[in-house]
Design a protein around this motif. Structure first.
Motif, PDB file in Angstrom:
ATOM      1  N   LEU B 158      44.319  54.745  97.310  1.00 39.13           N
ATOM      2  CA  LEU B 158      45.005  53.541  98.385  1.00 39.13           C
ATOM      3  C   LEU B 158      45.356  54.178  99.966  1.00 39.13           C
ATOM      4  CD1 LEU B 158      48.507  55.148  96.779  1.00 39.13           C
ATOM      5  CD2 LEU B 158      47.590  53.283  96.886  1.00 39.13           C
ATOM      6  N   ILE B 159      45.104  52.614 100.819  1.00 34.68           N
ATOM      7  CA  ILE B 159      44.407  52.909 102.164  1.00 34.68           C
ATOM      8  C   ILE B 159      45.986  52.508 102.824  1.00 34.68           C
ATOM      9  CG2 ILE B 159      43.171  51.590 104.053  1.00 34.68           C
ATOM     10  CD1 ILE B 159      41.370  51.713 101.921  1.00 34.68           C
ATOM     11  N   ASN B 160      46.256  53.198 103.693  1.00 30.03           N
ATOM     12  CA  ASN B 160      47.181  53.205 105.069  1.00 30.03           C
ATOM     13  C   ASN B 160      48.743  53.228 104.038  1.00 30.03           C
ATOM     14  OD1 ASN B 160      48.541  53.287 106.546  1.00 30.03           O
ATOM     15  ND2 ASN B 160      48.400  50.973 107.791  1.00 30.03           N
ATOM     16  N   PRO B 161      49.258  54.149 102.768  1.00 23.13           N
ATOM     17  CA  PRO B 161      49.609  53.741 102.265  1.00 23.13           C
ATOM     18  C   PRO B 161      51.447  53.337 103.460  1.00 23.13           C
ATOM     19  CG  PRO B 161      49.793  56.226 101.797  1.00 23.13           C
ATOM     20  CD  PRO B 161      48.132  55.312 102.717  1.00 23.13           C
ATOM     21  N   THR B 162      51.598  54.218 104.179  1.00 22.56           N
ATOM     22  CA  THR B 162      52.545  54.554 104.786  1.00 22.56           C
ATOM     23  C   THR B 162      52.864  52.903 105.329  1.00 22.56           C
ATOM     24  OG1 THR B 162      51.912  55.729 107.284  1.00 22.56           O
ATOM     25  CG2 THR B 162      52.650  57.360 105.007  1.00 22.56           C
ATOM     26  N   GLY B 163      51.678  52.246 105.879  1.00 21.16           N
ATOM     27  CA  GLY B 163      51.974  51.417 106.681  1.00 21.16           C
ATOM     28  C   GLY B 163      52.177  51.592 108.396  1.00 21.16           C
ATOM     29  N   ALA B 164      50.825  52.536 108.460  1.00 21.90           N
ATOM     30  CA  ALA B 164      51.015  52.791 110.096  1.00 21.90           C
ATOM     31  C   ALA B 164      50.845  51.702 110.955  1.00 21.90           C
ATOM     32  CB  ALA B 164      50.340  53.819 110.728  1.00 21.90           C
ATOM     33  N   GLN B 174      45.673  49.644 109.857  1.00 23.86           N
ATOM     34  CA  GLN B 174      44.762  49.047 108.361  1.00 23.86           C
ATOM     35  C   GLN B 174      45.434  48.646 107.631  1.00 23.86           C
ATOM     36  OE1 GLN B 174      42.430  52.456 107.831  1.00 23.86           O
ATOM     37  NE2 GLN B 174      41.076  51.572 107.001  1.00 23.86           N
ATOM     38  N   ALA B 175      44.676  47.231 107.185  1.00 24.42           N
ATOM     39  CA  ALA B 175      46.002  46.955 105.973  1.00 24.42           C
ATOM     40  C   ALA B 175      45.796  47.735 104.976  1.00 24.42           C
ATOM     41  CB  ALA B 175      44.934  45.066 105.492  1.00 24.42           C
ATOM     42  N   GLN B 176      46.557  47.729 104.520  1.00 21.03           N
ATOM     43  CA  GLN B 176      47.487  48.564 103.051  1.00 21.03           C
ATOM     44  C   GLN B 176      47.025  47.655 102.763  1.00 21.03           C
ATOM     45  OE1 GLN B 176      51.585  47.375 104.230  1.00 21.03           O
ATOM     46  NE2 GLN B 176      51.853  49.719 103.426  1.00 21.03           N
ATOM     47  N   GLN B 177      46.558  48.633 101.116  1.00 20.51           N
ATOM     48  CA  GLN B 177      45.750  48.534 100.218  1.00 20.51           C
ATOM     49  C   GLN B 177      45.373  49.350  99.112  1.00 20.51           C
ATOM     50  OE1 GLN B 177      40.759  48.045 101.327  1.00 20.51           O
ATOM     51  NE2 GLN B 177      40.332  46.328  99.685  1.00 20.51           N
ATOM     52  N   ILE B 178      44.860  48.481  98.343  1.00 20.21           N
ATOM     53  CA  ILE B 178      45.212  49.464  96.647  1.00 20.21           C
ATOM     54  C   ILE B 178      43.853  48.922  95.839  1.00 20.21           C
ATOM     55  CG2 ILE B 178      45.672  50.299  94.911  1.00 20.21           C
ATOM     56  CD1 ILE B 178      48.658  49.691  95.230  1.00 20.21           C
ATOM     57  N   ARG B 179      42.681  50.017  95.671  1.00 24.62           N
ATOM     58  CA  ARG B 179      41.153  49.490  94.762  1.00 24.62           C
ATOM     59  C   ARG B 179      41.295  50.723  93.690  1.00 24.62           C
ATOM     60  NH1 ARG B 179      36.725  51.760  99.021  1.00 24.62           N
ATOM     61  NH2 ARG B 179      35.942  50.608  98.080  1.00 24.62           N
ATOM     62  N   LEU B 180      41.060  49.855  92.434  1.00 25.33           N
ATOM     63  CA  LEU B 180      40.839  50.651  91.371  1.00 25.33           C
ATOM     64  C   LEU B 180      39.276  50.239  90.816  1.00 25.33           C
ATOM     65  CD1 LEU B 180      41.553  52.381  88.998  1.00 25.33           C
ATOM     66  CD2 LEU B 180      42.889  50.265  88.422  1.00 25.33           C
ATOM     67  N   GLY B 181      38.141  50.766  90.520  1.00 21.30           N
ATOM     68  CA  GLY B 181      36.597  50.530  90.639  1.00 21.30           C
ATOM     69  C   GLY B 181      36.151  51.631  89.322  1.00 21.30           C
ATOM     70  N   VAL B 182      35.101  50.878  88.944  1.00 21.20           N
ATOM     71  CA  VAL B 182      34.243  51.680  88.363  1.00 21.20           C
ATOM     72  C   VAL B 182      32.872  51.854  87.898  1.00 21.20           C
ATOM     73  CG1 VAL B 182      34.400  50.300  86.391  1.00 21.20           C
ATOM     74  CG2 VAL B 182      34.379  52.100  85.139  1.00 21.20           C
ATOM     75  N   ALA B 183      32.417  52.881  88.126  1.00 23.54           N
ATOM     76  CA  ALA B 183      31.126  53.086  88.098  1.00 23.54           C
ATOM     77  C   ALA B 183      29.760  52.938  86.723  1.00 23.54           C
ATOM     78  CB  ALA B 183      29.941  53.101  89.480  1.00 23.54           C
ATOM     79  N   HIS B 184      28.905  52.218  86.784  1.00 26.33           N
ATOM     80  CA  HIS B 184      28.097  52.887  85.802  1.00 26.33           C
ATOM     81  C   HIS B 184      26.676  52.536  86.106  1.00 26.33           C
ATOM     82  CE1 HIS B 184      27.751  53.867  81.016  1.00 26.33           C
ATOM     83  NE2 HIS B 184      27.001  52.803  81.609  1.00 26.33           N
ATOM     84  N   THR B 185      26.292  53.645  85.401  1.00 24.58           N
ATOM     85  CA  THR B 185      24.826  53.970  86.097  1.00 24.58           C
ATOM     86  C   THR B 185      24.201  53.737  84.109  1.00 24.58           C
ATOM     87  OG1 THR B 185      25.692  56.252  87.177  1.00 24.58           O
ATOM     88  CG2 THR B 185      23.291  56.141  86.660  1.00 24.58           C
ATOM     89  N   PHE B 186      23.421  52.951  84.485  1.00 28.75           N
ATOM     90  CA  PHE B 186      23.121  52.537  83.288  1.00 28.75           C
ATOM     91  C   PHE B 186      21.281  53.094  83.372  1.00 28.75           C
ATOM     92  CE2 PHE B 186      25.101  48.709  83.683  1.00 28.75           C
ATOM     93  CZ  PHE B 186      25.546  48.282  82.663  1.00 28.75           C
ATOM     94  N   SER B 187      20.447  53.693  83.929  1.00 27.29           N
ATOM     95  CA  SER B 187      19.616  54.277  84.185  1.00 27.29           C
ATOM     96  C   SER B 187      19.632  54.767  85.217  1.00 27.29           C
ATOM     97  CB  SER B 187      17.833  53.478  83.889  1.00 27.29           C
ATOM     98  OG  SER B 187      17.985  52.545  85.227  1.00 27.29           O
ATOM     99  N   ASP B 188      18.378  55.561  85.735  1.00 26.98           N
ATOM    100  CA  ASP B 188      18.166  56.374  87.536  1.00 26.98           C
ATOM    101  C   ASP B 188      17.674  55.503  88.258  1.00 26.98           C
ATOM    102  OD1 ASP B 188      17.748  58.357  85.704  1.00 26.98           O
ATOM    103  OD2 ASP B 188      14.827  58.968  85.800  1.00 26.98           O
TER     104      ASP B 188
END
Lengths: 660, 267
Positions: B158-164, B174-188
């Motif tokens: 959560l970025i700037n959830p208080t809305g400063a 700073q724009a209020q933002q929600i981020r949700l993601g995934v990272a997958h390691t296939f190999s080295d």
């Protein structure tokens, strides 16, 4: 043997559909259906297949083909076709699509052994079809010169893969038949005689043929595919010269061609001389002499009204060309050159080349492919009409589970080669700049997640966009094949493009169009005799500052092989509710062998068809197909000469095939 | 200021948004910023939860030119210090020229508890506009990451959830933002990232990124942002084991290139 026919055709349908979905409905897919039929009867021997053969199926990516060869090199020949599933970059749904066209048998295949006589194979096909409702053009005071029966006949002869001959005759509905402008009978005839694989002569064709080289920037006629859900299949598989067998009345060459092979060098020369169809406009210049200006070639192949007949064979065209290819291990380089000339006739001017010489065109190109196991690179650089077009791509397996593809293209706004079929957003490689990236992830053999992103711009104005414009095309699809008999996918596609506002403003400015489409598709085999397919599709089209236009479609297909009587039945029932042409939905349909149908669904209604195939005796098959649109809120269908007074449009088709 | 306002109107592009979106380090930028589930030192400026596993000290400095306009550039720097299981970092950046300036300093903290990590950052933002004076405000970011399998991590922030916001110009720090993601390691060699972001006032977007270490010394990176139709790309060189130099650029369909470079040293 017969029991698996239904299932095989299911896979074939998916193969065709995957490839063609992004091309327009005006293309003739006979070439592809023809090729699939050939391979079904003469399956490719998987353990000794060549790259060329496998690529011509349009199912495997270069990485998969290379992985297959590598597998055979290291693990030995395949002993079971399902072993394919274990090969790197292969997955269950790809294998399902491939199965009908491959065999483990090294020698001549079963069908051929059964049927091949010392004298070779003969095939004769005849097909008639018509719209059963009365259309305006056929009324007593209508414009069409003929009756509404479409007739197609074809005879072909093959002796092994050495000799082939073909004669095709076609008459479209509404065209004259043994009368008026067609005293000779059919409106369209095509024929060829071809000899292949005799010493250094790889091929000689006399008659009608297609020529395709490189990546399709300079010279390529015939079918080629662009963007599709198979995101790694982005390179063209140009097949040099090939005999022409379809009834597509444009975009083939008429004359002679040959390909010779000298060790690592392959040389092709071709020549063509024919009258093509073009729209002619009469203008008067200052000397008060009438000039005929040829504005555009006509590709429709319909000559039903006096106006259409006037376009027929109006322009003399003369083509000579050559291609040379040099293969050095993994690297192949080719050069292509062709001269297209429209000899001056009386006072006819040709002005569809916007730059350069008005009545002739020289195209020149160099192309390459580089195959390095888990990386395949390809490209072409072409020059004509004082402008260049260039395209380069890479397909790479970064890990066994993840592969990517990249393709960059730059086509000058003045690049105007006549016979092209390149990877492009527009229909021609012209006035376009774009970068395509694809990614294919297979966490295991049953799941596959494919995504592509294509970002493009058109630096000069184009059709329906009076200013430089740009856009994106994104597709993501998840495939799941839980078993050998079930296959499903979910797809989302988003297309954004700019177009003229076409409003009442004095200045027509560009606005953004956004098209989202969602699809879920499942097919499954209930038993060896019965299989089903279902699909749901929704389209939302949003023109900037306007309301969203929506379209929805549901269909259910059923394929049933009736026991004991040798009859195969295929049927579809589809419901559609589509608000506008912008939200239109296309659906590929099963048809009689060698024919194809893609229905365009718009407005609200029901579409259904039933197709039966009966093998009367060995070598004689009959197909009957009846298809119908019923619209909910319409009192007339179509417009102009095609107008039907009523809310149904039905078509009946009968085909007979003799093999001897 | 006028120039910025004109640019903003013309490009539909808020300078504040610009800085909110592009303070990722070059590696993260090249991955289209689909990096909420990545865990490394660069998390000091991304999802602070990713700091938790850091064991070495790290320092970096870099520079971005937005849309190839020197007036729209950002300078940035950071350092990270792990103190046993607690990892701290300081991240600073400055955007703009003499007339219009935005500055930010952030104190970051991250900690890992087995498969779960948490982190947050407290930011002080300052805006100064010639002849209008200056103003400061405080905002927070917070995030979490969860290691689903040894190869797959999901992350959210959560970025700037208080809305400063800056009261004088009535715009978020700073724009209020929600981020949700995934990272997958296939190999080295290969990491793939997908992220969904929602920023207040803009459409939901999907980001994707791919990093391929073609040889030990060189990583190739690319990414895409669906909402703006922008491609991202970059190269990362590893030198002397502990130093890295990263290049990145965004290719926006309207704004064109925004090249970026940073240097980092681990010790």
């Amino acid at each position: 043997m017969h029991l698996c026919v239904a299932a095989q055709t299911e896979n074939e349908i998916q193969g065709i559909e995957n490839n063609i979905e992004n091309i327009s409905e005006s293309v003739d897919y006979t070439t592809l259906t023809d090729q699939y039929d050939y391979y079904r009867k003469n399956p490719i021997s998987i353990n000794s297949a060549t790259t060329e053969e496998l690529a011509s199926l349009h199912i495997l990516s270069p990485l998969q083909i290379e992985a297959l060869f590598e597998h055979i090199r290291t693990a030995g020949k395949l002993t079971d076709l399902y072993e394919l599933q274990s090969i790197e970059y292969f997955d269950v749904s790809t294998v399902q699509q491939l199965l009908p066209f491959i065999t483990l048998k090294e020698d001549e295949n079963i069908e051929r052994l059964k049927r091949i006589s010392f004298l070779g194979n003969n095939q004769f096909i005849t097909r008639i079809q018509r719209i059963t409702e009365q259309q305006k053009g056929y009324a007593p005071d209508g414009d069409y010169v003929g009756d509404p029966l479409k007739i197609y006949s074809r005879y072909s002869y093959n002796f092994k893969n050495i000799l082939s001959a073909n004669i095709t005759a076609e008459r479209d509905a509404g065209e004259a038949f043994f009368t008026r402008n067609n005293k000779q009978g059919f409106d369209f005839y095509s024929a060829h005689l071809a000899i292949s694989n005799i010493r250094s002569i790889k091929k000689i064709v006399v008659g009608d043929y297609e020529a395709q080289f490189g990546q399709g920037l300079a010279f390529y006629n015939g079918l080629g595919f662009g963007k599709s859900s198979e995101v790694l299949n982005i390179s063209k598989n140009a097949q040099g010269i090939r005999p022409f067998r379809s009834a597509n009345e444009a975009l083939f060459l008429r004359g002679a061609a040959t390909t010779l092979q000298f060790k690592k060098i392959q040389v092709t020369v071709f020549g063509s001389y024919q009258k093509i169809n073009a729209a002619v406009r009469t203008v008067s210049d200052s000397t008060a002499v009438d000039n005929f200006v040829i504005q555009s070639t006509d590709l429709s192949g319909f000559y039903r009204t006096p106006a259409e007949i006037a376009k027929k064979n109006t322009l003399l065209q003369q083509i000579v060309g050559a291609n040379a290819q040099y293969q050095l291990k993994k690297f192949k380089v080719g050069i292509t050159g062709a001269n297209i000339l429209f000899p001056k006739q009386n006072n006819t001017h040709v002005d569809f080349f916007e730059t350069g010489s008005p009545n002739s065109q020289i195209v020149a190109a160099i192309d390459y492919t580089l195959n390095m196991g888990n990386m395949y690179a390809f490209g072409e650089l072409a020059y004509t009409t004082q402008a260049v077009a260039v395209l380069n791509g890479i397909v790479a397996g970064l890990s066994p589970k993840l592969s990517i593809s990249l393709l960059h293209r730059y086509f000058d706004k003045n690049y105007n080669a006549l016979y092209t079929n390149a990877f492009a957003e527009s229909s021609k490689p012209k006035n376009e700049n774009g970068l395509y990236t694809g990614i294919s992830i297979s966490p295991n053999k049953r799941w596959k997640w494919n995504t592509y992103v294509d970002v493009f711009s058109f630096p000069a104005p184009k059709y329906l966009a009076d200013a430089p414009s740009k856009g994106t095309d994104i597709l993501t699809q998840v495939n799941y094949a839980p078993s050998r008999t079930v296959n499903m996918y979910a797809r989302f596609r988003n297309q954004r493009k700019q177009q003229n506002s076409s409003g009442s403003d004095v200045i027509d400015y560009l606005i953004n169009n956004n098209r989202d489409s969602y699809r879920f598709h499942i097919e499954y085999k209930v038993s060896d005799a019965l299989s089903m397919r279902s699909r749901a599709e929704v389209v939302n089209f949003k023109k900037e500052f306007a309301k969203t236009e929506t379209g929805a479609m549901l269909y259910q297909d059923i394929s049933y092989k009736v026991p004991f009587i040798d009859v195969t039945l295929d049927a579809r029932y589809a419901l559609f509710d589509v608000q506008s042409y912008n939200a239109r939905i296309y659906a590929f349909e099963k048809d009689v062998l060698y024919a194809y149908s893609i229905s365009l669904l718009q407005d609200e209604g029901v579409r259904w068809y039933i197709l039966a195939r009966k093998t009367i005796t060995n070598g004689i098959d009959v197909w009957i197909r009846y298809a119908r649109f019923t619209y909910a809120d319409k009192t007339t269908i179509g417009n102009g000469n095609e107008l039907i007074d009523g809310n149904t449009r039905s078509e009946v088709k009968v085909q007979l095939r003799l093999l001897f | 200021m006028q120039k910025h306002i004109v640019l903003s109107l013309f490009l539909g592009y808020s300078p504040l948004c610009a800085i909110a979106q592009t303070t990722f380090y070059a590696r993260n930028s090249a991955l289209a910023g689909a990096t909420v589930a990545l865990a490394d030192v660069r998390s000091v400026n991304d999802n602070q939860a990713g700091l938790g596993l850091t064991t070495k000290k790290w320092i970096t400095a870099g520079y971005i030119t937005h849309a190839l306009l020197p007036e729209l550039s950002t300078q940035y720097g950071a350092f990270v210090i792990p103190l046993k299981n607690n990892v701290f970092g300081v991240d600073i950046n400055a955007y703009g020229n003499g007339i219009y300036k935005l500055q930010r300093i952030g104190l970051a903290y991250g900690r890992s508890f087995g498969p779960i990590s948490f982190g947050f950052r407290v930011n002080y933002h300052q805006i100064s506009i010639t002849e209008y004076g200056s103003e400061g405000t405080v905002s927070i970011n917070m995030g979490a990451q969860f290691k689903l399998t040894p190869k797959t991590t999901i992350g959210s922030q959560l970025i700037n959830p208080t809305g400063a916001a800056f009261s004088s110009i009535a715009e978020s720090a700073q724009a209020q933002q929600i981020r949700l993601g995934v990272a997958h390691t296939f190999s080295d060699k290969l990491i793939a990232l997908v992220e969904v972001d929602k920023t207040a006032g803009t459409d939901l977007t999907v980001l994707g990124g791919l990093e391929y270490r073609i040889i030990k010394l060189l990583a190739l990176r690319g990414g895409f942002d669906v909402n703006t139709g922008s491609y991202y790309g970059g190269l990362g060189f590893s030198l002397l084991k502990s130093a890295t130099i990263d290049f990145a650029t965004r290719v926006h369909p309207v704004l064109g290139l925004s090249p970026q470079i940073d240097l980092a040293y681990e010790f």
